[in-house]
Design a protein around this motif. Structure first.
Motif, PDB file in Angstrom:
ATOM      1  N   LYS A 195       0.828  -1.197   0.000  1.00 23.32           N
ATOM      2  CA  LYS A 195       0.000   0.000   0.000  1.00 23.32           C
ATOM      3  C   LYS A 195       0.868   1.254   0.000  1.00 23.32           C
ATOM      4  O   LYS A 195       1.858   1.353   0.717  1.00 23.32           O
ATOM      5  CB  LYS A 195      -0.900   0.002   1.241  1.00 23.32           C
ATOM      6  CG  LYS A 195      -1.782   1.230   1.367  1.00 23.32           C
ATOM      7  CD  LYS A 195      -2.644   1.156   2.618  1.00 23.32           C
ATOM      8  CE  LYS A 195      -3.516   2.402   2.757  1.00 23.32           C
ATOM      9  NZ  LYS A 195      -4.369   2.356   3.971  1.00 23.32           N
ATOM     10  N   GLY A 196       0.471   2.206  -0.828  1.00 25.75           N
ATOM     11  CA  GLY A 196       1.141   3.495  -0.857  1.00 25.75           C
ATOM     12  C   GLY A 196       2.439   3.528  -1.628  1.00 25.75           C
ATOM     13  O   GLY A 196       3.123   4.551  -1.647  1.00 25.75           O
ATOM     14  N   LYS A 197       2.791   2.420  -2.301  1.00 28.82           N
ATOM     15  CA  LYS A 197       4.055   2.371  -3.035  1.00 28.82           C
ATOM     16  C   LYS A 197       3.807   2.017  -4.494  1.00 28.82           C
ATOM     17  O   LYS A 197       2.921   1.225  -4.819  1.00 28.82           O
ATOM     18  CB  LYS A 197       4.998   1.350  -2.400  1.00 28.82           C
ATOM     19  CG  LYS A 197       5.427   1.693  -0.982  1.00 28.82           C
ATOM     20  CD  LYS A 197       6.399   0.668  -0.443  1.00 28.82           C
ATOM     21  CE  LYS A 197       6.845   1.011   0.977  1.00 28.82           C
ATOM     22  NZ  LYS A 197       7.781   0.017   1.522  1.00 28.82           N
ATOM     23  N   GLU A 198       4.607   2.605  -5.363  1.00 34.06           N
ATOM     24  CA  GLU A 198       4.523   2.323  -6.784  1.00 34.06           C
ATOM     25  C   GLU A 198       5.286   1.046  -7.093  1.00 34.06           C
ATOM     26  O   GLU A 198       6.363   0.799  -6.552  1.00 34.06           O
ATOM     27  CB  GLU A 198       5.105   3.486  -7.584  1.00 34.06           C
ATOM     28  CG  GLU A 198       4.968   3.325  -9.090  1.00 34.06           C
ATOM     29  CD  GLU A 198       5.492   4.528  -9.848  1.00 34.06           C
ATOM     30  OE1 GLU A 198       5.616   4.437 -11.080  1.00 34.06           O
ATOM     31  OE2 GLU A 198       5.774   5.556  -9.195  1.00 34.06           O
ATOM     32  N   VAL A 199       4.730   0.204  -7.937  1.00 36.94           N
ATOM     33  CA  VAL A 199       5.399  -1.050  -8.304  1.00 36.94           C
ATOM     34  C   VAL A 199       6.701  -0.739  -9.032  1.00 36.94           C
ATOM     35  O   VAL A 199       6.697  -0.042 -10.058  1.00 36.94           O
ATOM     36  CB  VAL A 199       4.494  -1.913  -9.207  1.00 36.94           C
ATOM     37  CG1 VAL A 199       5.216  -3.207  -9.599  1.00 36.94           C
ATOM     38  CG2 VAL A 199       3.176  -2.236  -8.507  1.00 36.94           C
ATOM     39  N   PRO A 200       7.842  -1.235  -8.534  1.00 35.52           N
ATOM     40  CA  PRO A 200       9.124  -0.959  -9.199  1.00 35.52           C
ATOM     41  C   PRO A 200       9.192  -1.580 -10.592  1.00 35.52           C
ATOM     42  O   PRO A 200       8.589  -2.636 -10.844  1.00 35.52           O
ATOM     43  CB  PRO A 200      10.152  -1.628  -8.269  1.00 35.52           C
ATOM     44  CG  PRO A 200       9.451  -1.810  -6.968  1.00 35.52           C
ATOM     45  CD  PRO A 200       8.012  -2.018  -7.314  1.00 35.52           C
ATOM     46  N   GLU A 201       9.922  -0.947 -11.461  1.00 36.56           N
ATOM     47  CA  GLU A 201      10.076  -1.455 -12.821  1.00 36.56           C
ATOM     48  C   GLU A 201      10.711  -2.845 -12.811  1.00 36.56           C
ATOM     49  O   GLU A 201      10.401  -3.688 -13.661  1.00 36.56           O
ATOM     50  CB  GLU A 201      10.941  -0.489 -13.632  1.00 36.56           C
ATOM     51  CG  GLU A 201      11.077  -0.870 -15.097  1.00 36.56           C
ATOM     52  CD  GLU A 201      11.846   0.155 -15.896  1.00 36.56           C
ATOM     53  OE1 GLU A 201      12.294  -0.185 -16.994  1.00 36.56           O
ATOM     54  OE2 GLU A 201      11.994   1.298 -15.414  1.00 36.56           O
ATOM     55  N   GLU A 202      11.594  -3.096 -11.821  1.00 38.07           N
ATOM     56  CA  GLU A 202      12.260  -4.394 -11.743  1.00 38.07           C
ATOM     57  C   GLU A 202      11.268  -5.533 -11.539  1.00 38.07           C
ATOM     58  O   GLU A 202      11.478  -6.656 -12.020  1.00 38.07           O
ATOM     59  CB  GLU A 202      13.290  -4.408 -10.605  1.00 38.07           C
ATOM     60  CG  GLU A 202      14.474  -3.481 -10.807  1.00 38.07           C
ATOM     61  CD  GLU A 202      14.188  -2.056 -10.358  1.00 38.07           C
ATOM     62  OE1 GLU A 202      15.130  -1.243 -10.351  1.00 38.07           O
ATOM     63  OE2 GLU A 202      13.020  -1.757 -10.004  1.00 38.07           O
ATOM     64  N   ILE A 203      10.179  -5.275 -10.819  1.00 36.57           N
ATOM     65  CA  ILE A 203       9.180  -6.316 -10.600  1.00 36.57           C
ATOM     66  C   ILE A 203       8.393  -6.577 -11.874  1.00 36.57           C
ATOM     67  O   ILE A 203       8.118  -7.730 -12.228  1.00 36.57           O
ATOM     68  CB  ILE A 203       8.247  -5.941  -9.432  1.00 36.57           C
ATOM     69  CG1 ILE A 203       9.012  -6.062  -8.104  1.00 36.57           C
ATOM     70  CG2 ILE A 203       6.998  -6.819  -9.422  1.00 36.57           C
ATOM     71  CD1 ILE A 203       8.179  -5.823  -6.872  1.00 36.57           C
ATOM     72  N   TRP A 204       8.018  -5.507 -12.565  1.00 35.63           N
ATOM     73  CA  TRP A 204       7.345  -5.708 -13.861  1.00 35.63           C
ATOM     74  C   TRP A 204       8.221  -6.554 -14.783  1.00 35.63           C
ATOM     75  O   TRP A 204       7.748  -7.506 -15.413  1.00 35.63           O
ATOM     76  CB  TRP A 204       7.036  -4.374 -14.527  1.00 35.63           C
ATOM     77  CG  TRP A 204       5.981  -3.531 -13.889  1.00 35.63           C
ATOM     78  CD1 TRP A 204       6.161  -2.331 -13.250  1.00 35.63           C
ATOM     79  CD2 TRP A 204       4.567  -3.803 -13.819  1.00 35.63           C
ATOM     80  NE1 TRP A 204       4.953  -1.843 -12.798  1.00 35.63           N
ATOM     81  CE2 TRP A 204       3.958  -2.723 -13.133  1.00 35.63           C
ATOM     82  CE3 TRP A 204       3.765  -4.840 -14.275  1.00 35.63           C
ATOM     83  CZ2 TRP A 204       2.594  -2.654 -12.899  1.00 35.63           C
ATOM     84  CZ3 TRP A 204       2.397  -4.784 -14.038  1.00 35.63           C
ATOM     85  CH2 TRP A 204       1.824  -3.715 -13.355  1.00 35.63           C
TER      86      TRP A 204
END
Length: 475
Positions: A195-204
């Motif tokens: 919650k409250g955090k943007e999904v990091p590009e590394e996870i995508w």
């Protein structure tokens, strides 16, 4: 109707969205129910190892779609399709209308935020009727990739609520448009985040890699040059669901039961008593016309054991010679060249359906030393009369004449098997069976035919010799 296809047009709004309604036939674990598919053990183990080193990369269980759709948010129509492997789900998204906008690089770091604002503006009253239609999920972002996997453009879209699908107000802004998307089948992976955090590009990136590996291991084809993300939750929510998706290139689900065929029926001939038992292959009746189109052939009656006989009818094939300088990669590189041809590297930029089998020819000198090899795809019937010209100088169209061939078929040879040793044995057994039967064949060209992806499900591979009577122009 713009539809959805594999090409990246100037306006890329052709994609889909995703929803999975978790169905229950048997009781599933919470994790599997939330995912909508069975996870692969290797992904689970990798997640554990990565999380120990970097907590930011920890995998989190997604919110189940049954808790999202249907609900206060409108969702596209969908149908859950059977999955034959682990690590991904399969669904068909029904045709429908979407509001779409390009993600503009000129807007810099805020380009995604600005694109989203344009969509929200339309749905909440920025239209010719001033109608507040409400927001839907998922938020779809689709990005095209070039041959070097570099992004070449993105678009963002939201599904129009059900009551506005048939009749919808026109946008007032020039940067958004209504697009009609056709039915589409997609493969997906799901995950949650904090919650409250943007999904990091590394996870995508990680999830796209895992999805691609799972699809490859399952023998499924997909459009790798269009990556799709679907977000069903805002980052302010405690429970979230995000997905990575690929468009299925061809997803024909059907049942094949090997028990319906005897060993002789599956192989296409009676086995000789002197040969050890081989893995039962998949019958051609369960492949050609079901998995993909095959060349036009005529099975020839044969009273001998240990081999089958067939005439391969005249036709056009796309071919490439293997480059020895490529070393161990020469097989892969040859396949990629042919695959690129059918994916659009031709003078018509035509997307040509994949056929089976994949043929390789290895030519030898009188001492049975390899001199050179080539690889070949049969061209589908619709492209036989006028095949598009390859744009790669290493690829060419060959016209083959009617050719009489002899073959031996094998099934799954196992992930850890010595594949070259297996092929040598099959060619040796084929040569002995032909010699014992008094058949004349050309021993200096070994042909392999792969009908199915090695390592997945029921398989069929063939070792082939060409009849000595066959005109060598067919080679």
């Amino acid at each position: 109707s713009s539809g959805i296809n594999a090409e990246w047009p100037l306006r890329p709004g052709l994609l889909l969205a995703a929803i999975v309604l978790v169905t229950a036939g048997k009781k599933k674990s919470e994790s599997r129910a939330a995912l909508g598919y069975k996870e692969c053990p290797e992904h689970k183990e990798n997640y554990k190892n990565v999380a120990k080193k970097n907590k930011k990369m920890k995998w989190m269980k997604p919110k189940a779609l049954s808790d999202i759709c249907p609900g206060e948010h409108g969702c596209p129509a969908h149908e859950v399709l059977p999955s034959t492997g682990c690590g991904f789900g399969v669904r068909e998204i029904g045709a429908g209308n979407w509001i779409s906008t390009l993600v503009l690089d000129s807007e810099g770091d805020s380009k995604y935020e600005e694109a989203y604002k344009r969509l929200v503006f339309y749905l909440t009253g920025g239209n010719e009727d001033g109608t507040d239609m409400g927001l839907t999920v998922p938020l779809i972002v689709q990005t095209g990739l070039d041959d070097n996997f570099e992004p070449v453009g993105s678009s963002m879209a939201l599904y129009l609520p059900a009551e506005y699908q048939k009749t919808h107000p026109a946008p007032t802004g020039e940067d958004v448009e209504i697009e009609e998307w056709d039915d589409i089948v997609v493969y997906y992976r799901a995950f949650g985040y904090s919650k409250g955090k943007e999904v990091p590009e590394e996870i995508w990136d990680r999830e796209f890699i895992n999805l691609g590996e799972s699809l490859t291991d399952s023998g499924l084809e997909y459009y790798w040059w269009k990556v799709i993300t679907g977000s069903y939750s805002h980052q302010s929510e405690a429970e979230q669901r995000h997905e990575v998706m690929y468009i299925a290139r061809r997803h024909d689900y059907y049942d094949y039961n090997g028990d319906d065929f005897s060993l002789a029926e599956a192989q296409g001939y009676e086995e000789c008593e002197g040969f050890p038992e081989t893995a039962k292959p998949k019958a051609t009746e369960g492949i050609c016309g079901s998995d993909a189109e095959c060349p036009d052939v005529e099975e020839v009656e044969n009273e001998n054991c240990g081999f089958g006989v067939r005439n391969i009818k005249a036709g056009n094939w796309v071919s490439t010679e293997m480059v020895e300088e490529d070393g161990e990669q020469k097989w892969v590189n040859a396949f990629i060249r042919l695959f690129a041809y059918i994916y659009g590297e031709n003078d018509e930029e035509a997307e040509i359906p994949m056929t089976i089998p994949v043929l390789t020819k290895t030519y030898m000198n009188r001492d049975f030393e390899n001199t050179y090899s080539s690889m070949h795809f049969y061209l589908p019937s619709e492209y036989q009369d006028n095949p598009p010209t390859p744009t790669n100088e290493l690829v060419e169209i060959e016209e083959w004449i009617d050719t009489k061939t002899y073959y031996r078929a094998i099934g799954d040879y196992g992930a850890d098997a010595d594949v070259m040793a297996i092929w040598k044995k099959e060619f040796k057994d084929l040569g002995k069976a032909l010699s014992d039967a008094g058949e004349s064949f050309y021993p200096y060209m070994a042909v392999t035919a792969t009908f199915t992806r090695p390592g997945f499900g029921d398989q069929r591979h063939e070792a082939i010799f060409v009849s000595q009577d066959a005109d060598e122009e067919s080679e």
